[in-house]
Design an enzyme around this catalytic site. Structure first.
Site, PDB file in Angstrom:
ATOM      1  N   CYS A 179       0.853  -1.190   0.000  1.00 24.38           N
ATOM      2  CA  CYS A 179       0.000   0.000   0.000  1.00 24.38           C
ATOM      3  C   CYS A 179       0.887   1.238   0.000  1.00 24.38           C
ATOM      4  CB  CYS A 179      -0.903  -0.005   1.232  1.00 24.38           C
ATOM      5  SG  CYS A 179      -1.977   1.450   1.345  1.00 24.38           S
ATOM      6  N   HIS A 180       0.512   2.265  -0.780  1.00 22.59           N
ATOM      7  CA  HIS A 180       1.357   3.456  -0.898  1.00 22.59           C
ATOM      8  C   HIS A 180       0.957   4.595   0.035  1.00 22.59           C
ATOM      9  CE1 HIS A 180      -1.474   4.886  -4.384  1.00 22.59           C
ATOM     10  NE2 HIS A 180      -1.996   5.100  -3.213  1.00 22.59           N
TER      11      HIS A 180
END
Length: 466
Positions: A179-180
């Site tokens: 996840c960014h």
């Protein structure tokens, strides 16, 4: 895979959801820019035509002279075939359509429950999970049979429940969630640091952080840049700029609908003393529903937005048109780094790098000692040849743990409900969810909402629900 002179070739990657009109192009871009890896991308999607389109787009991209990473894209007809003998598996799917997501996001508004995303927490996230879990059960079973030693990278939301399901079905799976959102908060810290000290050119990756929490509700209890403790810098900036917030400079990782002024995370810092490390629209959904999401006017005051289903449908039209232009070669995929780390992590797992990054995996190693061992948590981990070694991040402060635990409990409830096709366990999770705090609705109204939302997504649920 074949190794030679610090390079690896013949890497076999299965992409489940390979017909993506968006994330797939990000993935292709990063692959094309990586000179030390090459191989085959096996595309599989229930929409085979979409996968075939990406096969054409990907092969054209790989053939461009400036593409230093050379990959062959192939479309496969079934899940078992695409998995056989692969080294990596990427899962990025949309469970259902935006019609179902419209129900997820907007039906709870009849009880005054507003959701800024609706794909992770709250009633929308839970109903989306009910559609997603049966798909992930099948995927995990197929991985167990056809690619038990492959590394599995999940990008689908709800992240925690997707990863939890993979391990529930196949405990020996080598899966993790990427996840960014943490990267976005590192970028905020980078910008505040540059403003405060008049610096230029600070790299997001130079902002060292300790990550702890669950996906989309992550926190930093440590943040440093070359010996500078960033907590006092962050606090001083908030004290001066709380009203207007922070204006994003680099929106490569987001778009206008997802933009925010970071006032929610500023407020959470003032209240709890840690740096909340996700976008405001995600953070708000984990908090009691009367605090940041009481109504659209309150959302506007906090300077973030509600991502409506109508916006998503319009965005899909734009992406379909982009796909058409890419197929016709009327436009090209722009070859510049995307800021994602999926390919970097693959390189590390191939032994080409040693990387520390945030990851979503079960808390089996006690990464966060005061959370349940079966919870899927987000912390840093060391990625190296064929290994992920999670970092022990330490305990969550009691006040933040109290905010996190209802969501961890709901992950257990929803997985149980999905396995048993049990409406009343979904009701239990709804009642337990902070989204309904301060909404003045009865248990029976919440039960009715849960039943109606289940009925509205019945086309994507197993027969046992009927």
């Amino acid at each position: 895979m074949k190794y030679r002179h610090d390079k690896v070739s013949d890497v076999q990657i299965a992409y489940i959801g390979g017909g993506s009109r968006g994330w797939a192009w990000t993935f292709m871009t990063d692959l094309a820019l990586e000179s030390r890896m090459s191989g085959t991308i096996r595309l599989y999607d229930i929409d085979k035509e979409a996968a075939k389109a990406n096969e054409i787009i990907g092969n054209h991209l790989s053939g461009r002279s400036e593409a230093v990473g050379k990959w062959e894209y192939k479309t496969y007809d079934n899940l078992n075939e695409v998995l056989e003998g692969v080294d990596f598996i990427v899962i990025s799917i949309l469970p259902g359509t935006f019609e179902e997501m419209a129900v997820d996001v907007h039906m709870p508004e009849r009880l005054g429950v507003y959701q800024s995303v609706g794909d992770t927490a709250g009633p929308g996230g839970m109903i989306r999970a009910l559609r997603t879990i049966p798909m992930y059960v099948k995927i995990a079973e197929a991985i167990r049979e056809h690619a038990p030693n492959a590394w599995v990278i999940n990008y689908t939301n709800p992240m925690s429940l997707c990863v939890k399901t993979l391990y529930e079905v196949f405990p020996k799976i080598k899966a993790f969630g990427c996840c960014h959102e943490v990267f976005g908060t590192q970028k905020v810290l980078k910008g505040i640091l540059e403003d405060t000290y008049g610096m230029e050119g600070v790299s997001r990756r130079e902002i060292q952080v300790n990550v702890l929490g669950i996906n989309h509700f992550t926190w930093f209890d440590y943040a440093s840049y070359k010996g500078i403790d960033l907590f006092p810098v962050y606090q001083e900036y908030i004290e001066k700029h709380f009203a207007e917030g922070y204006k994003e400079r680099d929106t490569n990782w987001a778009n206008a609908c997802f933009a925010c002024a970071h006032r929610v995370k500023f407020d959470l810092f003032l209240r709890y003393g840690l740096i909340a490390a996700a976008g405001d629209r995600h953070l708000a959904e984990f908090m009691p529903g009367n605090e940041y999401l009481k109504n659209p006017e309150m959302v506007s005051d906090w300077k973030f937005g509600l991502t409506t289903a109508a916006w998503r449908k319009e965005d899909l039209k734009n992406r379909l048109e982009k796909s058409r232009k890419l197929l016709a070669q009327e436009t090209e995929v722009e070859l510049k780094p995307t800021g994602e780390e999926g390919i970097l992590l693959m390189k590390a797992l191939c032994g080409l790098e040693r990387v520390i990054s945030n990851v979503n995996i079960p808390n089996s190693f006690g990464q966060i000692p005061n959370l349940p061992l079966n919870a899927v948590v987000e912390t840093n981990a060391v990625f190296e040849r064929d290994a992920i070694r999670p970092v022990v991040a330490g305990k969550l402060p009691d006040a933040i743990k109290a905010l996190v635990m209802p969501h961890i409990e709901n992950h257990d409830y929803i997985l149980e409900a999905a396995q048993n096709c049990d409406r009343e366990t979904v009701v239990k999770a709804f009642i337990n969810d902070p989204a309904f705090a301060g909404k003045n609705c009865s248990r029976e109204e919440i039960r009715s909402l849960a039943y109606d939302m289940i009925d509205a997504t019945m086309g994507y649920l197993p027969g046992g629900w009927k």
